[in-house]
Design a protein around this motif. Structure first.
Motif, PDB file in Angstrom:
ATOM      1  N   ARG A  96      -3.120  -6.357   8.548  1.00  0.00           N
ATOM      2  CA  ARG A  96      -3.146  -5.784   7.201  1.00  0.00           C
ATOM      3  C   ARG A  96      -4.534  -5.298   6.798  1.00  0.00           C
ATOM      4  NH1 ARG A  96       0.656 -10.163   6.101  1.00  0.00           N
ATOM      5  NH2 ARG A  96       2.723  -9.263   5.858  1.00  0.00           N
ATOM      6  N   ASN A  97      -5.562  -5.700   7.533  1.00  0.00           N
ATOM      7  CA  ASN A  97      -6.893  -5.184   7.244  1.00  0.00           C
ATOM      8  C   ASN A  97      -7.154  -3.850   7.940  1.00  0.00           C
ATOM      9  OD1 ASN A  97      -6.807  -6.613   9.673  1.00  0.00           O
ATOM     10  ND2 ASN A  97      -9.011  -7.014   9.666  1.00  0.00           N
ATOM     11  N   LEU A  98      -6.125  -3.309   8.606  1.00  0.00           N
ATOM     12  CA  LEU A  98      -6.206  -1.978   9.195  1.00  0.00           C
ATOM     13  C   LEU A  98      -5.257  -1.046   8.455  1.00  0.00           C
ATOM     14  CD1 LEU A  98      -6.160  -2.869  13.016  1.00  0.00           C
ATOM     15  CD2 LEU A  98      -8.157  -2.561  11.523  1.00  0.00           C
ATOM     16  N   SER A  99      -5.487   0.242   8.602  1.00  0.00           N
ATOM     17  CA  SER A  99      -4.600   1.222   7.969  1.00  0.00           C
ATOM     18  C   SER A  99      -3.294   1.336   8.754  1.00  0.00           C
ATOM     19  CB  SER A  99      -5.287   2.579   7.903  1.00  0.00           C
ATOM     20  OG  SER A  99      -5.428   3.123   9.207  1.00  0.00           O
ATOM     21  N   GLY A 100      -2.318   2.020   8.167  1.00  0.00           N
ATOM     22  CA  GLY A 100      -1.028   2.186   8.834  1.00  0.00           C
ATOM     23  C   GLY A 100      -1.151   2.916  10.155  1.00  0.00           C
ATOM     24  N   ASP A 139      -2.566  11.350  11.478  1.00  0.00           N
ATOM     25  CA  ASP A 139      -2.855  12.711  11.040  1.00  0.00           C
ATOM     26  C   ASP A 139      -2.605  13.672  12.199  1.00  0.00           C
ATOM     27  OD1 ASP A 139      -5.570  13.371  12.461  1.00  0.00           O
ATOM     28  OD2 ASP A 139      -5.809  11.341  11.658  1.00  0.00           O
ATOM     29  N   GLN A 161      -3.826   3.063  12.056  1.00  0.00           N
ATOM     30  CA  GLN A 161      -4.525   2.200  13.004  1.00  0.00           C
ATOM     31  C   GLN A 161      -3.588   1.158  13.592  1.00  0.00           C
ATOM     32  OE1 GLN A 161      -7.685   0.927  10.363  1.00  0.00           O
ATOM     33  NE2 GLN A 161      -9.177   2.262  11.365  1.00  0.00           N
ATOM     34  N   ARG A 162      -2.752   0.573  12.740  1.00  0.00           N
ATOM     35  CA  ARG A 162      -1.784  -0.406  13.242  1.00  0.00           C
ATOM     36  C   ARG A 162      -0.849   0.232  14.253  1.00  0.00           C
ATOM     37  NH1 ARG A 162      -1.714  -2.106   7.704  1.00  0.00           N
ATOM     38  NH2 ARG A 162       0.185  -0.929   7.294  1.00  0.00           N
ATOM     39  N   ARG A 177       0.826  -1.204   0.000  1.00  0.00           N
ATOM     40  CA  ARG A 177       0.000   0.000   0.000  1.00  0.00           C
ATOM     41  C   ARG A 177       0.864   1.259   0.000  1.00  0.00           C
ATOM     42  NH1 ARG A 177      -4.374   0.263   4.660  1.00  0.00           N
ATOM     43  NH2 ARG A 177      -4.953  -1.653   3.581  1.00  0.00           N
ATOM     44  N   ALA A 222       2.583   7.783  11.577  1.00  0.00           N
ATOM     45  CA  ALA A 222       1.585   7.506  10.529  1.00  0.00           C
ATOM     46  C   ALA A 222       0.225   8.134  10.842  1.00  0.00           C
ATOM     47  CB  ALA A 222       1.421   5.991  10.357  1.00  0.00           C
TER      48      ALA A 222
END
Length: 600
Positions: free
Chosen positions: A492-496, A525, A498-499, A218, A523
């Motif tokens: 991997r089903n979460l965003s960067g 915002d 979120q991880r 991604r 990572a």
């Protein structure tokens, strides 16, 4: 077969061959049974031509039908018994192979656990994956030599003795011809080892690259680098394919000669026996038995070649496993306990002094320099770092791991529920903090007061506070089953972002006395990052926390900021003081500030 909870034993790490022999010695009874069953099975295969010759010479040719019936019955009985032996031989050898398979898996997993955080520094992830996926199976298959391999030798000697009773000339041809076949195939086996070793090396590299691409696809796509890495992967895979063709070419010759040469040899011996029968030197029954004996020998010779092929591949795989087993974790020579009370953590190489009970930030243009400092502070590399004036090398490693936790922003996340990913599956009566599983092999401990015991409600309260501190409430709310929702391996089903927050939750739940967090908000915002920075300082009040970052939103909350240049402290102070007095620092964090304005 080895039990799931049984200790695998101490493997022989001296060489690949010794490791294979250790696997045999770990199951002596089963290995011996496989050798005996394989030997009897092959010898009885050789008995079939003998019984057939007797039925012809003593029953069919003179017309003695009772004798013919008796020999036929014996031939049937031997066939039935040998079929049963074949089943038992196969079952026994399957157990031998499975024991070797599981035992190798256990010693490899135990070594991976033993290496802990040093694993990624000593060996690539692709190499570990290839050992688990390919080498373990190859090693177990090589133990075929224990059963049919031994049986082939015994059958060869028995058949040679039977042929000697019929014709010394034919026996001499067989005794000299079969070893000649093995000698002809030998150089190919040596060549196969070399080709297989190179193929195995390339396979490990490519497997590591696949894992890296899967994890960062991604990001690569967002940066426009997907095509570049795809081309590089294509080139590497083509190299591996060509090397695979080399291995396949040698293998095809080995297998062709293993079957073709014995068949050609069978034709030569049959022609020789037919001439002797025509001359009256041997009987028709003996001619049939000679053909049967030599036909039976095709099997043992093919087994020899197959065993040689499997052992060649097994040695290559065993050497890779032995190389992995020889790796050593970070040496633990310390004998001292952790400092009593609060103590300063000092890295003389960089000049960083971590004051107890404060939030300290490391700002550096090269993140790797700040990470190196953290590795020294957490004793993941040898250094002169001191804790309370005592060198970390003199403090027992388990004491350091109990009090100091390095939270890597790329720490592994395992597949399962979100609760399990943050350590919730380890909650027990003694309290969540005591049993949570932090990243990088560290173990954080927060001992409850004497005479008190954590309850499930306390555990849930700790978890809720950690989620809030990491600003991860929206992650839990967005998932269909909340904390019990399933996440993929590495999440991997979460965003960067979120991880990253999930990893921070896990580190906070460990409750370490000293938390060293590597880029915990890189990572996120700007809005989320500001909340995390504020809440982290509040949640870790009176506890020691170190973060590596160049974000002014985080730096503004730090009690002390160290500005590093080439891994050394160039300036230290509060964030706003450094902005006014240090041009290099101002230029470094201004880039982040401009980026955050764009985000807003």
């Amino acid at each position: 077969m080895i039990d799931a909870y049984e200790e695998p034993g101490e493997p022989d790490r001296r060489s690949g061959g010794r490791y294979l022999w250790w696997l045999v010695r770990c199951q002596p009874g089963r290995s011996l049974a496989g050798a005996v069953l394989g030997s009897v099975w092959m010898v009885l295969l050789a008995a079939t031509p003998y019984l057939l010759s007797r039925a012809i010479d003593e029953g069919l040719e003179p017309g003695d039908y009772p004798a013919l019936t008796g020999w036929t019955a014996a031939l049937f009985a031997v066939g039935v018994f040998n079929a049963w032996l074949g089943i038992m031989r196969h079952r026994t050898m399957t157990r031998v192979r499975m024991d070797a398979n599981f035992r190798t898996v256990k010693v490899v997993v135990a070594q991976a656990v033993r290496l802990g955080a040093a694993l990624q520094r000593r060996i690539g992830s692709g190499e570990v994956v290839t050992i688990g996926v390919g080498d373990v199976q190859t090693i177990s298959q090589s133990l075929t030599v224990v059963g049919p391999g031994v049986g082939a030798v015994v059958a060869y000697l028995v058949v040679a003795g039977l042929l000697l009773s019929i014709s010394p000339l034919i026996a001499s041809v067989v005794l000299l011809g079969i070893p000649l076949i093995v000698v002809l195939v030998g150089p190919l086996l040596a060549r196969l080892q070399g080709a297989e070793a190179e193929y195995r090396e390339r396979q490990g590299v490519l497997t590591a690259r696949i894992a890296d691409l899967a994890g960062g696809l991604r990001v690569l796509n967002g940066l426009g680098g997907k095509g570049l890495f795809a081309d590089a992967f294509h080139r590497d895979s083509q190299h591996l394919r060509r090397q695979g063709y080399r291995v396949g070419a040698v293998t095809s010759w080995v297998q062709a000669l293993g079957v073709g040469l014995p068949t050609l040899f069978l034709a030569v011996v049959t022609w020789l026996a037919a001439r002797l029968a025509a001359q009256g030197a041997i009987t028709i029954g003996e001619l049939v038995s000679v053909y049967g004996y030599v036909a039976v020998l095709v099997g043992p010779v093919a087994f020899w070649v197959e065993c040689g092929y499997q052992i060649s591949r097994g040695l290559v795989a065993a050497r890779r496993v032995v190389h992995f087993l020889r790796l050593q974790p970070l040496a633990d020579t310390g004998t001292c306990g952790a400092p009593a009370g609060t103590a300063v953590l000092h890295d003389p190489e960089s000049g960083v002094r971590v004051a107890p009970g404060r939030l300290t930030a490391l700002a550096c243009a090269r993140p790797s320099d700040a990470t190196t400092v953290v590795d020294r502070l957490g004793r993941y590399v040898p250094s002169g770092t001191t804790w309370g004036g005592t060198p970390l090398d003199q403090i027992a490693l388990h004491q350091i791991r109990q009090h100091i936790l390095v939270a890597d922003h790329e720490a592994d996340l395992f597949a399962g529920t979100l609760r399990e990913a943050v350590g919730g599956r380890l909650f027990r009566g003694a309290g969540l903090y005591r049993h949570a599983a932090p990243p990088r092999g560290a173990t954080g401990h927060d001992e409850p007061a004497p005479g008190t015991e954590q309850t499930p409600a306390d555990d849930q309260a700790h978890l809720t506070r950690a989620i809030r501190t990491a600003a991860a409430e929206d992650i839990v709310q967005a998932l269909p089953n909340g904390l019990d929702s399933t996440i993929d391996a590495q999440a991997r089903n979460l965003s960067g972002g979120q991880r990253q927050r999930i990893r921070l939750v896990r580190a906070l739940l460990a409750g370490p006395e000293i938390l060293l967090a590597v880029e915990p908000t890189s990572a996120l915002d700007a809005h989320t990052e500001a909340r995390v920075a504020q809440r982290l300082k509040e949640a870790r009040r009176d506890r020691t926390t170190v973060v590596t970052t160049t974000s002014p939103l985080v730096l503004d909350h730090a009690d002390t900021v160290y500005y590093l240049v080439d891994g050394k402290v160039a300036a230290a102070g509060r964030h706003r003081e450094l902005l006014d007095t240090e041009p290099g620092y101002r230029a470094l964090v201004a880039r982040d500030a401009e980026a955050e304005e764009v985000v807003r």
